[in-house]
Design an enzyme around this catalytic site. Structure first.
Site, PDB file in Angstrom:
ATOM      1  CG  ASN A   1      -0.206  -0.109   2.497  1.00  0.00           C
ATOM      2  OD1 ASN A   1       0.547   0.785   2.857  1.00  0.00           O
ATOM      3  ND2 ASN A   1      -0.379  -1.221   3.217  1.00  0.00           N
TER       4      ASN A   1
ATOM      5  CG  ASP B   1      -6.768  -4.924   6.116  1.00  0.00           C
ATOM      6  OD1 ASP B   1      -6.257  -5.037   7.247  1.00  0.00           O
ATOM      7  OD2 ASP B   1      -7.363  -3.901   5.737  1.00  0.00           O
TER       8      ASP B   1
ATOM      9  N   PRO C   1      -2.701 -11.896   9.696  1.00  0.00           N
ATOM     10  CG  PRO C   1      -0.653 -12.195  10.763  1.00  0.00           C
ATOM     11  CD  PRO C   1      -1.322 -12.290   9.428  1.00  0.00           C
TER      12      PRO C   1
ATOM     13  CG  PHE D   1      -2.784   5.183  13.313  1.00  0.00           C
ATOM     14  CD1 PHE D   1      -2.042   4.774  14.400  1.00  0.00           C
ATOM     15  CD2 PHE D   1      -2.596   6.469  12.820  1.00  0.00           C
ATOM     16  CE1 PHE D   1      -1.130   5.623  15.014  1.00  0.00           C
ATOM     17  CE2 PHE D   1      -1.682   7.325  13.419  1.00  0.00           C
ATOM     18  CZ  PHE D   1      -0.948   6.905  14.508  1.00  0.00           C
TER      19      PHE D   1
ATOM     20  CE  LYS E   1     -11.432   0.107  11.777  1.00  0.00           C
ATOM     21  NZ  LYS E   1     -10.775   0.551  10.545  1.00  0.00           N
TER      22      LYS E   1
HETATM   23  N1  CTP Z   1      -3.792  -3.627  12.000  1.00  0.00           N
HETATM   24  C1  CTP Z   1      -3.135  -4.722  12.512  1.00  0.00           C
HETATM   25  N2  CTP Z   1      -3.086  -5.881  11.806  1.00  0.00           N
HETATM   26  C2  CTP Z   1      -3.676  -5.985  10.609  1.00  0.00           C
HETATM   27  C3  CTP Z   1      -4.370  -4.885  10.085  1.00  0.00           C
HETATM   28  C4  CTP Z   1      -4.412  -3.710  10.805  1.00  0.00           C
HETATM   29  O1  CTP Z   1      -2.593  -4.632  13.600  1.00  0.00           O
HETATM   30  N3  CTP Z   1      -3.607  -7.110   9.946  1.00  0.00           N
HETATM   31  C5  CTP Z   1      -3.841  -2.377  12.784  1.00  0.00           C
HETATM   32  C6  CTP Z   1      -3.319  -1.169  12.066  1.00  0.00           C
HETATM   33  O2  CTP Z   1      -1.947  -0.953  12.309  1.00  0.00           O
HETATM   34  C7  CTP Z   1      -4.170  -0.043  12.612  1.00  0.00           C
HETATM   35  C8  CTP Z   1      -5.482  -0.714  12.878  1.00  0.00           C
HETATM   36  O3  CTP Z   1      -5.192  -2.089  13.042  1.00  0.00           O
HETATM   37  O4  CTP Z   1      -3.659   0.468  13.819  1.00  0.00           O
HETATM   38  C9  CTP Z   1      -6.396  -0.526  11.736  1.00  0.00           C
HETATM   39  O5  CTP Z   1      -7.468  -1.338  11.917  1.00  0.00           O
HETATM   40  P1  CTP Z   1      -8.191  -2.083  10.704  1.00  0.00           P
HETATM   41  O6  CTP Z   1      -9.458  -2.529  11.263  1.00  0.00           O
HETATM   42  O7  CTP Z   1      -7.381  -3.109  10.081  1.00  0.00           O
HETATM   43  O8  CTP Z   1      -8.304  -0.922   9.726  1.00  0.00           O
HETATM   44  P2  CTP Z   1      -8.669  -1.045   8.248  1.00  0.00           P
HETATM   45  O9  CTP Z   1      -7.691  -1.788   7.466  1.00  0.00           O
HETATM   46  O10 CTP Z   1      -8.955   0.349   7.816  1.00  0.00           O
HETATM   47  O11 CTP Z   1      -9.960  -1.950   8.432  1.00  0.00           O
HETATM   48  P3  CTP Z   1     -11.398  -1.908   7.877  1.00  0.00           P
HETATM   49  O12 CTP Z   1     -11.263  -2.096   6.426  1.00  0.00           O
HETATM   50  O13 CTP Z   1     -12.023  -3.039   8.620  1.00  0.00           O
HETATM   51  O14 CTP Z   1     -11.947  -0.577   8.279  1.00  0.00           O
END
Ligand code: CTP
Length: 396
Positions: free
Chosen positions: A210, A279, A304, A322, A336
């Protein structure tokens, strides 16, 4: 920019320049200090004049340059008395030796003796001199007295040799100066920061990733360090310079980041997950480069969730997450915060001007169980300090 919090603004810096080749870097150091709002007064030794001219320093500092003890008879008292901090860069072995022994035979060494504030020193010399036991003893004397050392670095030296002795880079000297002028309100914290993107490999040469640059996380690591914390920075691939003084752990994929977080967690009191963890990852990784034969369908699987896994642990640290969203989806961030069991969430809308990827600024909303604070557009250093301020409040 409104609400800018520049540590060096209106700070009076007494800059000592001694006779080393790297004295030419002082011009840049002065320029950068002034950009940060500092007032710089230079004291140079006679030897320094072989490497940089007083006129250049006068132009750079927009201030009178001092060096002659007898031309300004009270300067060794008045200059230190009016300074917030003393920075000596480059600091030669000779000057360090004089400082360590209270020898006061020029304006700079006299000023050092009469100065009551903090001193930041950037040694620069050939590696043989740097490793010399006499020099080490002098340096240790000063460090034990509270002088703050920055650098030197390893690399090619002016004499053509390789080794330790290069003066610290200007941004590192600035950072050390800011640190010296900052209250250590995080001295008891051990902060684990994740930053940057992750890379999820399809094959040995291709990956999903990303646009995260790591800027926010690196700013957080630097700000925490300045405020006295022990900092570990786990970073996905980023082109940013490694902040000096942090334990730096480079990682690639979400899985590696997860393992590194688990390893480092034991000693951490605060986890700041500013990394843009991918993700999804390819369900299978090819051991060889995938051939270009017709259509390719990718099967993805979830990575994970590092933050959630940590939040479930028994002795979990204070957790900051974040939420980078497209649009002002504050409600989503609030949810969240709850369902991921965070202590604080930093919301930003990446589609808003100045808030996207790879920019120097950010506009965030800090949300926790008690309060929501919407911050104005700030540079990322100031956003980092605002996040840390809230952490300090919440942990008080
Ligand atoms: N995070 C994490 N592990 C992942 C994905 C995200 O620890 N595999 C952390 C990120 O560092 C951030 C937070 O989780 O602090 C973001 O949450 P997340 O729900 O993953 O955000 P988005 O990707 O924006 O999720 P969504 O699409 O569900 O809104």
């Amino acid at each position: 920019m409104k609400n800018e919090r520049k540590v060096l603004r209106n700070k009076s810096i007494l800059l000592g320049i001694t006779g080393g080749v790297s004295a030419y870097k002082s011009i840049d150091l002065i320029r950068r200090l002034r950009e940060e709002g500092a007032l710089v007064t230079v004291i140079m030794t006679e030897a320094a004049k072989h490497f940089v001219t007083p006129l250049s320093l006068e132009v750079a500092s927009q201030n009178k340059v001092f060096s002659d003890l007898y031309a300004d008879t009270m300067a060794h008292i008045s200059l230190p008395a009016g300074a917030d901090i003393m920075v000596v860069a480059p600091a030669t072995a000779n000057t360090i030796g004089k400082f360590a022994h209270g020898i006061a035979d020029n304006l700079l060494s006299l000023s050092f003796l009469s100065f009551k504030g903090k001193v930041v020193m950037a040694p620069a010399m050939n590696w043989r001199m740097y490793e010399n036991p006499v020099f080490r003893k002098n340096l240790d004397t000063l460090l034990n007295l509270g002088v703050i050392q920055v650098g030197p670095e390893k690399g090619s030296l002016a004499c053509g040799e390789e080794g330790i002795g290069r003066m610290a880079e200007v941004p590192d000297i600035i950072e050390a100066t800011k640190g010296a002028l900052t209250i250590n309100d995080l001295a008891d914290e051990n902060i684990l920061v994740t930053a940057g993107p992750t890379r999820e490999y399809l094959d040995p040469v291709r990956f999903l990733s990303n646009r995260s640059s790591g800027k926010m996380g690196y700013a957080l690591a630097r700000a925490a360090l300045r405020r006295g914390a022990q900092v570990t920075l786990i970073s996905g691939p980023s082109s940013l310079p490694q902040p000096k003084g942090v334990k730096f752990i480079p990682v690639d994929a979400a899985g590696d980041m997860h393992s590194a977080v688990n390893r480092e967690l034991v000693s951490s009191t605060i986890l700041i997950m500013s990394a843009a963890v991918s993700d999804f990852m390819p369900a299978e990784k090819s051991g060889e480069k995938i051939d270009k034969t017709g259509k390719l369908f990718l099967k993805l699987t979830a990575t994970p969730d590092i933050l959630s896994a940590v939040a479930k642990k028994k002795n979990r640290p204070f957790i900051v997450g974040f939420a980078a969203e497209t649009g002002r989806k504050l409600e989503k961030a609030r949810k969240k915060l709850k369902h991921k069991n965070m202590d604080l969430i930093v919301f930003n809308d990446v589609t808003e001007a100045g808030s996207g990827f790879d920019v120097e600024t950010n506009k965030v909303v800090l949300i926790d169980k008690k309060k929501e604070s919407e911050l104005p557009l700030l540079n990322k250093d100031d956003v980092a300090d605002a996040i840390l301020d809230r952490i300090v409040e919440l942990r008080a």
